[in-house]
Every structure is written in C-alpha cells, then in structure tokens.
Design an enzyme around this catalytic site. Structure first.
Site, PDB file in Angstrom:
ATOM      1  CG  PHE A 232      50.599  47.010  66.049  1.00  0.00           C
ATOM      2  CD1 PHE A 232      50.860  46.254  67.183  1.00  0.00           C
ATOM      3  CD2 PHE A 232      50.824  48.376  66.101  1.00  0.00           C
ATOM      4  CE1 PHE A 232      51.332  46.853  68.339  1.00  0.00           C
ATOM      5  CE2 PHE A 232      51.300  48.987  67.255  1.00  0.00           C
ATOM      6  CZ  PHE A 232      51.548  48.221  68.387  1.00  0.00           C
ATOM      7  N   GLY A 459      59.117  45.828  70.007  1.00  0.00           N
ATOM      8  CA  GLY A 459      58.440  46.005  71.284  1.00  0.00           C
ATOM      9  C   GLY A 459      58.111  44.694  71.958  1.00  0.00           C
ATOM     10  N   PRO A 594      58.991  35.490  81.008  1.00  0.00           N
ATOM     11  CG  PRO A 594      58.867  34.110  82.875  1.00  0.00           C
ATOM     12  CD  PRO A 594      59.844  34.721  81.918  1.00  0.00           C
ATOM     13  CD  GLU A 667      50.170  37.920  64.433  1.00  0.00           C
ATOM     14  OE1 GLU A 667      50.546  36.737  64.417  1.00  0.00           O
ATOM     15  OE2 GLU A 667      50.201  38.653  63.441  1.00  0.00           O
TER      16      GLU A 667
END
Lengths: 713, 169, 330
Positions: A232, A459, A594, A667
């Site tokens: 992150f 991830g 998707p 993000e």
C-alpha cells in the site's frame, strides 16, 4: 452473484490458499542468523552512549552493531530510498524509532531479548517539533510527485465576481499503511554476490539501492520477491532495515533474517502525513465555478521534503477560469512520510468533494447536478484535451444504480428507528502514472507458454492479468500460461505502485507476445503453435519487449474517474456511524480481469471507509512518537464494518494511456469515499465534519452540555 | 512439579508428531514457522490483534502467536498445511478461490482456518453473523464482502443453511 | 522476551505453592500474559500453567451461576445467554472468536489497562509500569482515559467487558490462597489508582481466582450490555453499560447499572439506581434525570469530556433495551 462475474480465477490462488506461497520471511535459509533492531526512544537528540555489554553476554547473541562499528554505506538518494538518511551511520537521532543498534543471534527469541538488553542514553534531547508549531515552506525537489504549485487565471477576480463563495479548512490525520505482512529481509552473500529476499513493491529499486550502498554493480545484487503480503506504499521505496540486514550478513558472514515487529512498522517505512487543506470555491448564480483555490500543508521530516500532492486532482477536476493550487511542507520530528493508498487525490478529494457538497447546499442545488455543470471540455489548468473523460457517465450510472433520485435534499430528513439515515456522494479521480517495463514471453513445444517479468505480486492479481493478456495475444488457453515473477534476474519492470503495473507490465507482455506471435506465424506449416515449433525442430521460441509510455499520450490529460454514493446510518445519541451500502461506478480504461478488478475497487472503498471512520495515528506531542504502535490502537476496518458494495465499470478503453487501453485502478477505489461518507453524515445529521476520522465526539459535540474539564480531583 | 527453561516437546501437527527441543518462551507460531518449517501460518502482529496466525488446537480456532508451544504437548494442532483434501483445495479453499476472497494472500491461511471453525461452530447462519464471526481476521486488502460470500458458499456446500438476504450492518 | 522456566501445575495445591515465590507468575488462557511477556510488562522467573486444573465448570443453578475461573469465554456465553443476557453479551462483544476460545474468565477479570502509554513497546513515563516514572497520559492523550476515580498518578481505565456485567449483577469472586478461601464482590475486587496504580486488585500475589458466583434474581433476564465503539467489532469499549432491571408493569422496582471504559474499575451508578426506583420506563425525562444523578461527580480530562455525555446517553439506551426485554419475557 460473484459467479456471474467474468474473469480468470487467480492462477496463484492455490498457492496462497494452501500456505505454499512464500513471502520474504518464509524463505528457508540454512544457518540463518536472526536480527532485531533497537529503536531510538527519543525524537531528536544525539546518542551519548550505547551499553551493549548485557546484550553481547546474552545466550545466543553473535554480535551487536551500532553506529560506531557499522560498515559505512553509500547513498543513492531518494527515491529509491524512502529517506535520504542512511541507518547507523552517525550519532544523530532524527526521529523516534530510528534504529540505533542491531542485535544478531542464533534464534528469533535470542535476538529479540538481546535487543531489549541494549541500553542507549541520549544527549541534547530537545522538545520534538510538532506539526503546527513551525513554519510552512515550499518543498525542495526530491520526494515530490507532481508540481507543488500551479496557477491559472485570476482567483481574486473570480471570487470577486462570484455570487456564492464557500471556504473551509479540512484536515486529515497521520495514517499508517499497516499491511498484514511486516517488512522482512533475508540477505545472504556469496563472495561479492548479494541475494536478498525482500518484501518490496519494487525489486529493481531494492537492487539499485543495495548496489549503491555496497558499491557493487547492479548485477551483483539479486532481489527476490514473488509475493508481498500487502504494501500500500510502505514497501514502494527502500528503507533502513533492508540495508541493515544486508550489512549484517556481510559482517557476520552468515545469512541474516530481519523481520520488523508490528511496532517497528510504525517508524520504519514511512506513513501518510497529516494534511491541513483550505479550499475556496466561488460560483455564479447557476453554480458555475468562477474560482478555485486549494492549498495544502503537510508535515515532513527535518531532513527530507515529502510533499503530499493533495491538490493534484483539483487541477483537472472542474472547469473554472481561475485555479490556484499549492502544497507546502513543515519540518517536524518524524520519519520521512511516503505515499499511501491513495496518495495525493486520496487526501485532496476529501477536501474538494466536501467543499463541493457544501457549495451544493449553499446553492440549494443537487450535488450531482453541481458537478455536471462544472464538467470541463479540456483540462482547465493546461488546456490539454482529455484522453478520456467519462465522469458524467459515472455520475449518472452510479446515481441510477444507487437510487439517488429519491433523495430528499434537506439534512435530517430520513430516519429509521433510533437511526438517522443519510445519502452522500462524491466524484472520484486519480492521476495516471505510466512507467516503463519489460517482459519476455516464451512458447514451448510442450504447449506451455511462460511469461517472465521481474514484477512482484502484491495482491492486485497481476499474474492473472498477464496470463489473460498473453493468452489473448497468442490465442492460447490461459491454463497453458505460467507467469514467472518477482526476481531481478527476470526482465526489468517498474514498481508495483502508482496504480501502474497493468499498464506498464501488461503492455510489455502484450508487446512481447505480439512479437512472439509474429515469429511463430513466420514459421513454416500450419496448426497450433506448439506443433509448428516441433515441426521446425525447436523446443521453444521467445521474444522480449520493453514498453515505454513516452511512445503515446503526449499532450493529453490522462486520468481515471468514478463516482461513489453511500448510505450511512447514524446513531445520534451515541455518535456512531455505519455504512450499510455503497454504490460506485468507475471509468478506468479497459478492464482486463473483471473479477480481480472488482476486488481491487472493493478493497479501495474499504480503505476509504477506514480513512473516513477509523484510522488515525496520533503523534504524541510531548514524546514525539506515534502513540499506539499496534493494531488494537491503530484501527483498520474489520469484516463487520463493511456492508454491501456495488461496483461497476464503464467501458472506457484509453489507448492514449497504453496500447492495451488499460489504465490504473489500484488506488482509484480509495478516493472520494471519505468525502461521500462525510457528505452523507451531513445529510443524516446536519453536522459537517471537516476533520477525519469522523469520531464519536465530532458528532456529539454540537449538542454539548457536559461538566467543564477539571485539572484537580 | 519441575520448572524448565527448555524442554523436549511432542507437537502433533496435522496428525503428525514432531519432537522438538524448545525454549519455554517460544510461541506456537514461531515453533511452527522456525522449527517445523510450516510457514503457511503467518505472523501479522505477534500480539493477538490481527488473526493471521489462526490455527486449530483441539478443534478450536486459536491464535498461535498468543500460545506457548511448550503448553501444547500432546494437543492436536491443525494448520493450513493440513486443509487440503486429497491433495487439492478443500471446499472452503475452493469457495475462497471462486469468490476471489483474498488478494495479497497473507491473511488468507488464517481466514481459511477461521472460516472452517466458524462453519463447524454453527456461526454461518446469515451474512451478518458471518461478518461478526469473521471479524477476528483482519484483511488489509479488505476482501471482506468476498470472504462473506465464500464462507456462505462453503457453509452451503458443507450442508449449512445461510440466509444471505439479511441486511448489512 | 526474557527467558523463564515453565511447569504445568498438577493440582491446585502445587499451583498455590508455586506462587508463594514472588518470581512466579500464573498463565491460563495466555491472551494477556503472553503479551505482557513480549512487551516486558511481566518478567517472571517462572511461569506456572494452571490450565490443567479442574476449575472450568459452568454451573447454572437455581440460586445462581458458578463459573469456574478456567472456563473459556466462548464456552460460558451460550450457557448464560437465556437467563443472563447481559453476561453473554459482554462476553460475545469482547475480543475475537479466537481470543474468546482461549481466554479464561478469571484471566478476563485480571486484564490490565489498554492505556497506550502502558501498552507501549518501550517504557514510557507510566506509574503502573515503573512506579515513580510519572503518568504521561495525565496531560497527554486522554481520549480513552477515565472520567471517574482517577488520580494524578494514573488515569487509566479497566478494559474488561465481562467484569462490568458481573459488577452490575453483584457477582462475587472466589479466591484461594495460603490463608484459605475468601469471597470478594466484583465491585470491591478492583482498586482505584490512588498513589499506587501498580496494585490493581485486592488479589494478593500468592492467591488465585478459582470461580465467580453470580446470584440469580428477577433482574437478570431484563438485562443488556451495550458497548459503544467506533469499529463494529474487535475493539475495546469507548464506553460500555451493563443494565439489569426488575420492574412491575413497566415501573422499576430494582435497577443495577455499571459502566465500563470510564474508570479503573467497573463503575456502579448507585445514585441512578436509587433514583430509578418507582420510575416508569416510559418516562424518558425521569429516566434522564435519574441517569444524570450519577454524573455530577464525573471528572473528565482535557480530551475526553465527550465521554460524560456519551456515557449518560448509553446508560439511558441500555436501560430502555433491558426494560423492553423484561416486558417481552413476562
């Protein structure tokens, strides 16, 4: 419901679900030495003395390194370093938690105990410099992403001409990334060859920094990281522990494993700095903006200027003849901050979209309509055409899915039992960072296709995305494709940050696969490629390609967009907010997978919920330390916090961004959520919360009647 | 009663006995990872705050980071490495894959161990109940809605009834 | 973590003999002790494991409950849910399923504060951790600290939910030690910090908690535990309320109220309890006035004045919920 969503299941799923996926600290190494860090307990000062005697005597301890005996390291600057100061090189303490010693021992328990036994004393300890005490200054270049200041038109004239002006100050708190996997390094030397298993978002940045630190050619350093347990942003750059582990391995002549403790994660790999943002919006009677001013200031360390580009999105979000944005920094006693999902717009859009909501109420206009009225034809700051601008489509689609048209405008007009109900919305945008990458694709006579790229899987589902791209380009079954990743011995890629990996690595894989297809098509014969390879007497054929974003998009304003609508339920007696449902529609280029794209957006929205409702790292002003360095004190959302999330995408292939038409999504989902929630809280309660997180007392205070605080019992 | 700083302990993990010599201060988590090489169980916080190290002891879900290994002589310990069925994914793991109920994968072994226990406890009666009873496992990637869907699906596959139409929190 | 020697106690006598030595600490569920060992909050030479002792019974009798000190939170909750909802709720809203499977009831009572200064990974000025080092929280970050009963030496609160419910139900703690067995009400089990915040309970270092007794009564079914926290689960209480009522046609005949998250011990609202007798549960104004009666003595700190307001509102809510249960039950 999920079964209906198309897209490849994660090819790395079985490894992750069985515990077989190796993260850095899982690396099996014979004869490994365990390292433990000793952090500084003061925020500013000088190391007077370090007593290592008890630690050295403790069972199993092999060595204790301090600034007096640590090898001198060379710097490459930041980035790729997270901060410019190298560890254990001098006696200056610049922030609480800075490593002042490192203990090496036979076992983890012995290393940790050894670290407890090191006693450091400090001199020249001064009062920590807190955010708000000092002067706001223009940041020096270095850790700035984007231009810290910009101006177009005459804001004063625009405000003078406005019939409605809203001005307010919004604040966001210090936050910590808190990935589930603490940063970890396993380093070993073989002669002057260094191998490092690292939890990093950028294996090549780690390679660069280590090569510089130890004065080695880059090809003497191999960095391996197939999987990261979340980052992150806090594993985007290279932080002290990585250099320390490698140095310790060199000093001891043994492989060294250094895993940060959860507490150390709060002082070792950056944080999102607090921001104080002032927004001023002026409009005419029709709600058309005449002026926009957005200024932000954030704390940084005393030694690096990390400017959080909170005003970035304000540059291109709405049409206005006059826009003025600026970011300033303030030097404080803390580690250098670093980007955190979502940087820049993740913070700035809380302020901008809250202010737009305030403006909508001032104008008595629907907040969706206000945004539609200010839709720009071209980038309002640069005049460049947009590569794609489907924001209105997102607004309309999400409003319809949410059922927005039934919303009564007045605050406090919806109630359900004890709870006030509110609906709020926000526009969403994120800048598009495009970074170059390389990849190699090999098709084998045995029918397998191997994709090779140095990139690490964090991830986002990149192995599945690359599998899909390679399979589609070559016309082969996705089940026959293997992706090899996470190693500097593989083709060079950019970092897994800035929502850039699908564009960068994906485009490189597409280019390599295309080149390979051409080579395969040039082979004699017909039939499937493996057959043709065999007929040609070849075991395999490969192609490597590099994609450079400079090849396209020049002169275009390239961003991603979305709209988010939320329902909150507020218990007005107890000051509690819950979010039972949320609808968001995004336009973010072509969606390759998707299934995993939806998961990314859901995760981002939960991050936005955390920003809105829970996350705050208090920097204790007297002690100059992040007070609660654990996951009971720093709260992130749990399963019970997250209600129904409806995510949809608008078809928006953008070939100005990448040949795939793909853009970044990692993000985007975390942007705008906090504003939508704060706007919904206002709609529910009539209380405007401009300071995050939206804690109990912010909703109780306006009807205050408690006894006055006392100072003596 | 004899107090020992170190001792030889038999840990029965996934049905297999391991005799190890360990310090009394070693947690089950470090014993599994550092001594038995069972690194599927993850260390997230080492303080009982995240659930990444969830394992089963005596059939109950517990936190390996808060358990002293020395105290588990002759207890039945189950870890993620023992969850496979016939060498492939078990029904809970399959449901996690199909529902994309994980991203970085670091908390995932703990989520799977917790989900298995939750279903056996009878706490998969509704989406709301699953949300609450999965709240001891933090997923920073926040795959929570997919986790709830996966647990509900797995519970259904394992013969439990789940009411998924219940309102969200 | 400092090395320590470990032994499993074969019986209660052996455990008691072991803890006569001040260098010996007890471990049960481990969810607190292991953290203390890791953070250096506890540094025993020896650790005696009492998990094998036969103290895990959960007995529901007509005269009340007897809960063994080694019964686990997750095992006790379903047994007490019907007749003592406040107890079950206090257990199930605490910690996480994994921790509740591990944590013993006795250990739950002996939790120590979550004050961030106390729980820090290094030693900060904290009179609980290092007597005489001061209380950095007193003029520091006080949002989660006490509003009742604090001293300049310590402003911390007790974190247990279960203890608050027990205090409201007038439960007692059974203690054994070298001087025999004694019984202490939960309300008298905890000490306010005064000048010495290191001593948190009346339990002597050479004593063990063996059981908890909860008396039955008409009030236990009309009871409720309300926990106020920002995260929907797996968080300690900002404020919590245990309420138990007996009433006759909606008119309160007996009320028992205790607050959590506001003091170093579960805080009984004696004045409110007295003022509630004879008040109709429909009379919100009278209920509010009765609640306010206990808050005149509240002493908020610089950063937590909102807790005074919050606690009163939560008390009113818990009372109403408990009262509605009673009416449904009858």
């Amino acid at each position: 419901m999920i079964a209906a969503i198309g897209g490849l299941r994660r090819p790395d799923g079985a490894a992750k679900l069985t515990g077989a996926a190796d993260y850095a600290a899982d690396t099996p190494v014979d004869g490994v030495t365990h390292a433990a860090l000793v952090p500084a307990t003061v925020a500013t000062g000088r190391i007077a003395h370090i007593d290592t005697a008890a630690a050295v005597r403790a069972p199993g301890v092999l060595a204790v390194l301090t600034h007096t005996d640590m090898p001198r390291l060379k710097t490459i600057g930041s980035p790729p370093l997270g901060q410019s100061v190298l560890p254990l090189q001098d006696d200056t303490v610049r922030y609480e938690g800075q490593p002042v010693a490192m203990v090496l021992a036979e076992t983890f328990e012995q290393a940790r105990r050894g670290a407890e036994l090191v006693r450091a004393t400090y001199a020249d300890v001064a009062v920590p410099r807190a955010f708000g005490d000092g002067e706001s200054v223009t940041p020096r270049p270095g850790l700035i992403s984007g231009n810290p200041a910009g101006r177009v038109g005459d804001v004063e004239a625009g405000l003078a001409a406005a019939t409605t002006v809203v001005t307010a100050t919004y604040t966001t708190p210090n936050r910590h990334h808190s990935p589930m996997e603490p940063s970890a390094t396993v380093a070993s030397w073989h002669g002057d060859q260094l191998t490092v298993h690292e939890s990093t978002q950028w294996v090549f940045g780690t390679q660069m920094a280590l090569a510089a630190a130890f004065d080695l050619p880059a090809d003497h350093v191999r960095v391996v990281c197939p999987f990261i347990g979340g980052g992150f942003g806090c594993k985007g750059f290279v932080w002290p522990h990585t250099l320390l582990a490698a140095a310790a391995a060199r000093v001891t002549g043994r492989p060294v494993k250094l895993v940060l403790t959860r507490a150390q994660m709060f002082t070792s790999c950056g944080h999102q700095p607090a921001t104080t943002q002032t927004l001023t919006l002026g409009t005419d009677d029709d709600g058309r903006l005449t002026a926009v001013r957005h200024h932000s200031v954030n704390p940084t360390s005393t030694f690096d200027d990390y400017a959080e580009n909170a005003t970035g999105g304000t540059r291109w979000m709405y049409a206005s003849p006059a826009i003025d944005v600026a970011v300033l920094v303030e030097h404080t006693s803390r580690q250098t901050p670093t980007p955190m999902r979502a940087p820049a717009e993740g913070l700035g859009m809380f302020a901008l979209e809250s202010a737009m909501d305030e403006l909508a109420y001032a104008l008595r206009m629907d907040p969706v309509e206000l945004r539609l009225r200010n839709e720009p034809a071209v980038d309002p700051m640069t005049g460049q055409p947009f590569s794609s601008r489907p924001l209105p489509d997102c607004l309309r689609a999400a409003a319809q899915r949410f059922g927005w048209s039934g919303r009564p405008a007045e605050p406090r007009s919806m109630r359900d039992g004890d709870e006030l109900v509110g609906w709020g919305m926000a526009s969403v945008t994120m800048d598009t960072f495009r970074l170059p990458s390389s990849a190699r694709v090999r098709l084998q006579a045995d029918g397998r296709t191997i994709v090779e790229a140095g990139t690490q899987e964090i991830g986002t589902g990149l192995p599945g995305v690359l599998t899909t791209i390679a399979a589609q380009t070559l016309g082969v079954d996705p089940g026959s494709v293997e992706v090899h990743h996470g190693d500097t011995d593989l083709p060079e890629t950019s970092g897994t940050f800035g929502s850039s990996a699908t564009m960068g690595v994906g485009s490189a894989v597409a280019a390599a696969a295309t080149e390979l297809r051409d080579k395969l098509d040039a082979l004699a014969g017909t039939g499937a490629y493996p057959r043709r390879l065999a007929d040609a007497g070849l075991d395999s054929l490969d192609a490597e390609a590099r994609w450079d974003p400079a090849e396209r998009g020049e002169g275009r304003s390239i961003h991603t967009y979305g709209a988010i609508f939320v329902e909150v339920r507020v218990d007005p007696d107890l000051g509690l907010v819950r979010m039972p449902r949320c609808t968001a529609t995004y336009a973010a280029g072509r969606i390759i997978n998707p299934l995993t794209a939806r998961s990314q957006m859901i995760g981002g929205i939960a991050w936005g919920y955390g920003q809105a409702m829970l996350e705050e790292s208090i920097l204790e002003p007297q002690l100059g330390r992040f007070l609660s360095k654990n996951m009971a004190g720093y709260l992130v959302p749990v399963c019970a916090d997250i209600g129904d999330i409806d995510v949809s995408f608008i078809e928006d292939p953008d070939t100005d961004a990448s040949p795939l038409g793909a853009k970044g999504i990692g993000e985007l989902g975390a942007v705008g959520v906090s504003a939508a929630i704060a706007n919904a809280v206002f709609h529910a309660t009539g209380i405007r919360v401009r300071d995050l997180p939206i804690s109990i007392e912010r909703l109780l205070n306006p009807v205050w009647d408690a006894p006055t605080p006392t100072t003596r019992p | 009663m004899r107090f020992d700083e170190e001792s030889e302990v038999t840990l029965r993990v996934n049905g297999e006995d391991h005799v190890i010599h360990l310090e009394s201060r070693m947690t089950l988590l470090d014993a599994l990872r550092d001594r038995l090489g069972l690194t599927g169980t993850k260390k997230g916080c080492d303080g009982g705050e995240c659930g990444a190290c969830t394992v089963h002891v005596g059939g109950r879900r517990v936190l390996a980071c808060m358990t002293l290994a020395v105290s588990l002589a002759d207890a039945d310990i189950a870890t993620i490495e023992g969850m496979a069925v016939d060498g492939g994914l078990g029904p809970i793991q399959r449901a996690f894959l199909d529902n994309d109920a994980f991203q970085c994968g670091y908390c995932t072994p703990g989520q799977v161990m917790s989900a298995a226990a939750l279903i056996a406890e009878g706490h998969a009666g509704s989406a709301r109940e699953i949300r609450e009873w999965m709240s001891g496992n933090i997923c920073r990637c926040a795959a929570y809605p997919q986790i709830v869907a996966a647990v509900a699906e797995a519970a259904g596959a394992l013969g439990r009834t789940v009411n998924v139409t219940e309102p969200a929190p | 973590m400092k090395a320590f020697a470990y032994a499993k106690a074969p019986d209660l006598a052996a455990a008691l003999a072991a803890i006569e030595d001040p260098g010996t600490s007890v471990i049960a569920g481990g969810t607190e002790m292991v953290n203390w060992l890791k953070e250096g909050i506890a540094t025993p030479e020896r650790l005696v494991d009492i998990n094998g002792l036969p103290l895990d019974g959960i007995d529901a009798r007509p005269e009340g409950l007897r809960l063994g000190a080694l019964a686990r939170m997750s095992d006790a909750a379903p047994v007490v849910a019907a007749e003592y909802p406040v107890l079950a709720e206090s257990l199930l809203c605490a910690a996480s399923p994994q921790l509740r499977n591990m944590a013993s009831l006795g250990g739950n009572l002996l939790q120590r504060t979550r004050c961030p200064y106390f729980r820090a990974e290094v030693l900060l000025p904290c009179n609980k951790r290092a007597p005489g080092s001061g209380c950095a929280a007193r003029h520091g970050e006080t949002r989660t600290q006490a509003i009742f009963g604090w001293s300049d030496a310590c402003v911390a609160t007790h974190p247990s939910d279960f203890a608050v419910a027990l205090a409201a139900l007038d439960a007692t703690v059974i203690i054994v030690g070298p001087r025999g067995e004694r019984t202490v009400p939960v309300t008298g089990f905890y000490r306010l910090p005064g000048d010495d915040p290191t001593v948190e309970t009346v339990l002597a270092p050479d004593e063990l908690v063996t059981a908890i007794d909860v008396p039955a009564g008409p009030h236990t079914r009309a009871s409720h535990y309300l926990k106020v926290r920002e995260r929907a689960s797996y968080e300690f209480a900002m404020v919590a309320v245990a309420a138990a009522l007996a009433h006759d046609g909606g008119v309160v005949t007996d009320a028992r109220l205790a607050l959590g998250g506001v003091a170093a011990r579960p805080w009984r609202l004696d004045r409110t309890e007295a003022a509630l007798r004879g008040v109709s549960l429909d009379d919100t104004e009278a209920l509010r006035a009765a609640v306010a009666a206990s808050f005149a003595e509240a002493r908020p700190l610089a950063g937590n004045a909102f807790k005074v307001k919050l606690a009163q509102r939560a008390t009113l809510r818990a009372l109403t919920t408990a009262g509605s249960r009673g009416m449904v039950a009858s």
